[in-house]
Each structure stands twice: as structure tokens, then as C-alpha cells.
Write a protein that holds these residues in place. Structure first.
Motif, PDB file in Angstrom:
ATOM      1  N   PRO A 174      44.568  38.740  49.450  1.00 41.69           N
ATOM      2  CA  PRO A 174      45.228  37.922  50.475  1.00 41.69           C
ATOM      3  C   PRO A 174      46.563  37.367  49.969  1.00 41.69           C
ATOM      4  CG  PRO A 174      42.909  37.328  50.267  1.00 41.69           C
ATOM      5  CD  PRO A 174      43.217  38.231  49.119  1.00 41.69           C
ATOM      6  N   ASP A 175      47.545  37.404  50.828  1.00 41.93           N
ATOM      7  CA  ASP A 175      48.861  36.893  50.447  1.00 41.93           C
ATOM      8  C   ASP A 175      48.873  35.371  50.506  1.00 41.93           C
ATOM      9  OD1 ASP A 175      51.552  37.049  49.693  1.00 41.93           O
ATOM     10  OD2 ASP A 175      52.220  36.921  51.780  1.00 41.93           O
ATOM     11  N   ILE A 234      57.294  31.320  45.909  1.00 42.17           N
ATOM     12  CA  ILE A 234      57.032  32.693  45.509  1.00 42.17           C
ATOM     13  C   ILE A 234      55.781  33.177  46.242  1.00 42.17           C
ATOM     14  CG2 ILE A 234      56.394  34.221  43.600  1.00 42.17           C
ATOM     15  CD1 ILE A 234      57.950  32.470  41.743  1.00 42.17           C
ATOM     16  N   SER A 235      55.896  34.331  46.877  1.00 36.61           N
ATOM     17  CA  SER A 235      54.739  34.913  47.565  1.00 36.61           C
ATOM     18  C   SER A 235      54.148  36.014  46.711  1.00 36.61           C
ATOM     19  CB  SER A 235      55.147  35.479  48.926  1.00 36.61           C
ATOM     20  OG  SER A 235      55.972  36.622  48.772  1.00 36.61           O
ATOM     21  N   LEU A 236      52.857  36.221  46.862  1.00 36.73           N
ATOM     22  CA  LEU A 236      52.213  37.316  46.134  1.00 36.73           C
ATOM     23  C   LEU A 236      52.791  38.652  46.576  1.00 36.73           C
ATOM     24  CD1 LEU A 236      50.018  38.324  44.203  1.00 36.73           C
ATOM     25  CD2 LEU A 236      48.415  38.244  46.110  1.00 36.73           C
ATOM     26  N   LYS A 237      53.077  38.782  47.862  1.00 38.37           N
ATOM     27  CA  LYS A 237      53.599  40.052  48.382  1.00 38.37           C
ATOM     28  C   LYS A 237      54.945  40.425  47.779  1.00 38.37           C
ATOM     29  CE  LYS A 237      51.388  41.034  52.815  1.00 38.37           C
ATOM     30  NZ  LYS A 237      51.599  41.229  54.270  1.00 38.37           N
ATOM     31  N   SER A 238      55.685  39.420  47.314  1.00 37.20           N
ATOM     32  CA  SER A 238      56.994  39.706  46.731  1.00 37.20           C
ATOM     33  C   SER A 238      56.882  40.522  45.447  1.00 37.20           C
ATOM     34  CB  SER A 238      57.748  38.405  46.445  1.00 37.20           C
ATOM     35  OG  SER A 238      57.132  37.676  45.382  1.00 37.20           O
ATOM     36  N   ASN A 242      55.827  34.581  35.734  1.00 38.25           N
ATOM     37  CA  ASN A 242      55.944  33.675  36.878  1.00 38.25           C
ATOM     38  C   ASN A 242      54.705  32.799  37.013  1.00 38.25           C
ATOM     39  OD1 ASN A 242      58.490  34.426  37.903  1.00 38.25           O
ATOM     40  ND2 ASN A 242      57.618  36.233  38.883  1.00 38.25           N
ATOM     41  N   HIS A 243      54.952  31.546  37.375  1.00 36.82           N
ATOM     42  CA  HIS A 243      53.864  30.586  37.567  1.00 36.82           C
ATOM     43  C   HIS A 243      54.070  29.844  38.880  1.00 36.82           C
ATOM     44  CE1 HIS A 243      52.152  30.841  33.491  1.00 36.82           C
ATOM     45  NE2 HIS A 243      53.392  31.110  33.139  1.00 36.82           N
ATOM     46  N   VAL A 244      52.962  29.577  39.573  1.00 40.42           N
ATOM     47  CA  VAL A 244      53.017  28.800  40.818  1.00 40.42           C
ATOM     48  C   VAL A 244      51.849  27.829  40.849  1.00 40.42           C
ATOM     49  CG1 VAL A 244      54.207  30.578  42.163  1.00 40.42           C
ATOM     50  CG2 VAL A 244      51.711  30.569  42.083  1.00 40.42           C
ATOM     51  N   SER A 245      52.020  26.745  41.593  1.00 44.54           N
ATOM     52  CA  SER A 245      50.937  25.779  41.788  1.00 44.54           C
ATOM     53  C   SER A 245      51.347  24.780  42.856  1.00 44.54           C
ATOM     54  CB  SER A 245      50.628  25.032  40.491  1.00 44.54           C
ATOM     55  OG  SER A 245      49.588  24.080  40.696  1.00 44.54           O
ATOM     56  N   GLY A 302      48.905  46.169  46.323  1.00 46.39           N
ATOM     57  CA  GLY A 302      48.269  44.876  46.520  1.00 46.39           C
ATOM     58  C   GLY A 302      46.762  44.947  46.624  1.00 46.39           C
ATOM     59  N   LYS A 303      46.158  46.091  46.298  1.00 47.98           N
ATOM     60  CA  LYS A 303      44.702  46.226  46.348  1.00 47.98           C
ATOM     61  C   LYS A 303      44.096  45.803  45.010  1.00 47.98           C
ATOM     62  CE  LYS A 303      42.833  49.777  48.366  1.00 47.98           C
ATOM     63  NZ  LYS A 303      42.339  51.153  48.661  1.00 47.98           N
TER      64      LYS A 303
END
Length: 387
Positions: free
Chosen positions: A256-257, A268-272, A335-338, A366-367
Motif C-alpha cells: 500500500p502506498d 516522500i511517497s512509497l510510490k516515488s 531515506n527516512h520518514v515518520s 511495488g510488489k
């Protein structure tokens, strides 16, 4: 940090609840404040996969939507919203109404489905206990990292182990008393100890007698019997396969994105990151096992970063300073996100994260192709796919 909770933060099937029919037409009417405009998707959850059953779109601020269809038997479903949040349902034939605030789903009002109400109450109880246990584990991890004497540390470890065992017993107790087969299967699928699964074989076998026609019950009991025969039984296998079954996202599914801020506030999106192999790594600065695993991730990143591979670290931290300090100290140069919301992070229900560290390896489309890769297993898998 032992895994429990929310195979579907991912999750009550009905063998006979208040006379409600299992098979036939259903209609779900929902109204949630703060519900984002966009698609609302109803998915059926099995031990093997997800299947879209119906979908609609929320087009105005009223937050109203309606979903319809047919059910062959009572089943476990989820309504997934466009912001990644979802509601788990034990869906029967008939009409169900859901009302509340999408930002406070725990207080959601449910009418027309006693099975769903029971499921939601169970999830709330388990979530509270799991968070409390995680907090106690965090404190013990801190003592361990501070090299506190074993005479001080050991009694606290034993106390936590006792609570963990009692926690596991609660899952079996719930499975034995519920009138809903899906609730029973869901509860047992959360047990992470293969020894406990084996010790409760009679109780699990009893589900077949109580719910002889339920597909999910048969699937679970067959899976346990097969895996035990091959001497490969694990709590994750009991829930339907590999260890990743403890989460909402499993191997073979599209991840899931989501979009979260990095330390500088950039979204930052996962899809990017599509087009690369991505290790989606859920961790936190306060998580001792995460910090112990970080050197293995660093090693893998350094070895494969030039071969179309990267890492996205998703932290369940609460404090930005501690998050950044851990990134620097452990040398995590990816890259880090939170959203710095601890277990209230939006990614927790989206992925069904119940404990950390947890990771997913994604292919360029993305699988999910693997999950919970630790130590040499991570390097071996990357060597396999990044030839």
C-alpha cells in the motif's frame, strides 16, 4: 520484541449470532466525519489473499457511502479508505451501519452486526495490551542497552515473559468462547508461539466441530496440520503462511502506498521509489532489537545500493531528536520518514504492523517479494534477486 496483534491492523464470522443470516445480500451504510474524498474499497480477507468485493467514491464532506454485495458465508472483510485507514468487519447478510470520526475509529458506532461489534472490541482490547507490553519491553531494552546488572534485569524479563504467556492465553480463551468462527480464527492467528499452538491443538480442532462449514476454519486447520506434519509449524504458519502473515500485507501483494515527511519536512511517497528494489523497514530509536538489526541493514545497503536497491526507513518514534540521533549514530544513510506518532502512526493500521522491527522487500513494481528478512537472510535474498 515479540509479535502479536493485527494480522489485518490488518482484524468474526457468525455461526449463529442473534439470528443473523450468514448467506445472502448485504448493505453497508457508512458516514464518517473527516473522511477524505476519494475511493472507499471493500475487500474480503482470507488466509491467502485480498479480493475487492465492491467500491464507491466519497464525493462530498458528508462522508457518506454505501457498499453492497452478496456473501456466501460470514467472512472477514475490511473497508479501506483513501488515507490508508481501514475498518475491519465480520460481514454477514443484512444491513450494517457504521458512523463515527475517521480520526477516531475506536469510538465508531456499529449497528446491525453483533459479530463486527465483537471483533472491534476484541481489537481494541488487544491493541491496548500490546501497546502496554511494547512499552514495558522498551523499558527493559533501555536497561539492557545501559548494561544494567543481570540481577536487576532478569526479574523484569521474567515478569514480561509471564505477561506475554498470559496474553497468548487470552487469544485462545476468546477463540473458545466466541460464536463467530472468523473471530476465532483471527484470534488464533495472532499467537506467535508454535509451542502454544501445539499445546492448544485440541481447542483448534474443536473449531471444526463448532463451525464445520466455515471455509476459513477449514483452511486454518488444514494449514496447521500440513505444516506440523512437515515440522515447519510456526505461529505465522498457523495464521496462513510465512511470518509475514502476522501483518495485513503479505508476499505477493502490492505494498500500500503512503506519504510521510522526512526529517526536513519533505513529503516522500512509497510510490516515488518505484523502479527500484526497496526494503521497507519499520523501526524506532527506542526499539532495542531494531537497533541491533541496523548494522545488518547498513551492510546490505552498502553492498547493494549500486544495484537498483534502496531502503526506506519508517520510524514509529515520538521524538524527532531521538529519531535523528539514532539515524546518525547507527549510520543509516538512506531515506527516512515518520509522522512521529508512535503506535498511532498512519502506517500501523495500513500495514497491520504489530511489532518492530518489521520489513518488506518490494520489487520495482511495488510488489512484496519477501518480509521480515533478518541478518544473513536479507543479504541472501538480495543476492538472489539482484543478480
Amino acid at each position: 520484541m515479540k509479535k502479536y496483534l493485527l494480522w489485518m491492523s490488518v482484524a468474526a464470522f457468525l455461526a449463529g449470532c442473534a439470528g443473523q443470516q450468514e448467506k445472502g445480500e448485504f448493505k453497508i451504510e457508512g458516514q464518517f466525519s473527516n473522511l477524505p474524498l476519494g475511493p472507499v474499497v471493500l475487500e474480503e480477507l482470507t488466509l491467502e489473499n485480498l479480493k475487492v468485493v465492491d467500491s464507491t467514491n466519497v464525493k462530498d464532506a458528508s462522508g457518506k457511502f454505501t457498499l453492497k454485495g452478496m456473501v456466501p458465508e460470514q467472512g472477514l472483510y475490511r473497508i479501506r479508505f483513501d488515507n490508508g485507514k481501514f475498518v475491519l468487519l465480520a460481514l454477514d447478510a443484512g444491513d450494517m451501519k457504521l458512523t463515527g470520526d475517521v480520526n477516531d475509529l475506536e469510538t465508531m458506532k456499529i449497528t446491525g452486526s453483533e459479530a463486527t461489534a465483537e471483533l472491534q472490541q476484541f481489537l481494541q482490547n488487544v491493541s491496548k495490551q500490546s501497546i502496554a507490553l511494547t512499552e514495558e519491553m522498551r523499558k527493559v531494552d533501555s536497561l539492557h542497552n545501559a548494561k544494567v546488572a543481570d540481577s536487576v534485569l532478569q526479574p523484569q524479563l521474567e515478569a514480561i515473559q509471564k505477561k506475554e504467556k498470559e496474553f497468548e492465553q487470552d487469544f485462545f480463551a476468546f477463540a473458545e468462547k466466541t460464536k463467530n468462527p472468523a473471530n476465532a480464527v483471527f484470534a488464533i492467528s495472532q499467537v506467535r508461539s508454535p509451542e502454544e499452538i501445539i499445546a492448544h491443538k485440541q481447542a483448534i480442532a474443536g473449531l471444526t466441530t463448532r463451525f464445520p462449514k466455515n471455509t476459513l476454519v477449514k483452511s486454518m486447520t488444514d494449514k496447521i496440520a500440513e505444516l506440523e506434519k512437515n515440522n515447519q509449524l510456526s505461529a505465522g504458519d498457523a495464521a496462513g503462511g510465512d511470518d509475514e502473515a502476522s501483518t495485513a500485507v503479505k508476499v505477493g501483494m502490492e505494498a500500500p502506498d503512503f506519504t510521510l515527511p522526512d526529517p526536513n519536512g519533505k513529503m516522500i511517497s512509497l510510490k516515488s521509489l518505484r523502479g527500484k528494489y526497496v526494503l521497507l523497514d519499520f523501526w524506532a530509536s527506542w526499539c532495542g532489537p531494531c537497533r541491533e538489526e541496523n548494522p545488518n541493514v547498513v551492510k546490505a545497503f552498502q553492498q547493494f545500493k549500486g544495484k537498483n536497491f534502496t531502503v526506506l526507513g519508517v520510524s514509529l518514534d515520538k521524538t524527532k531528536d531521538q529519531w535523528l540521533a539514532a539515524i546518525a549514530k547507527d549510520g543509516l544513510t538512506w531515506n527516512h520518514v515518520s509522522d512521529l506518532k508512535f503506535w498511532d502512526s498512519s502506517v500501523v493500521p495500513l500495514y497491520g504492523i504489530n511489532a518492530i522491527p518489521t520489513n518488506f522487500l518490494l520489487d520495482p513494481q511495488g510488489k512484496v517479494i519477501a518480509s521480515d528478512l533478518r541478518g544473513d537472510a536479507l543479504t541472501a535474498k538480495l543476492q538472489e534477486v539482484l543478480k
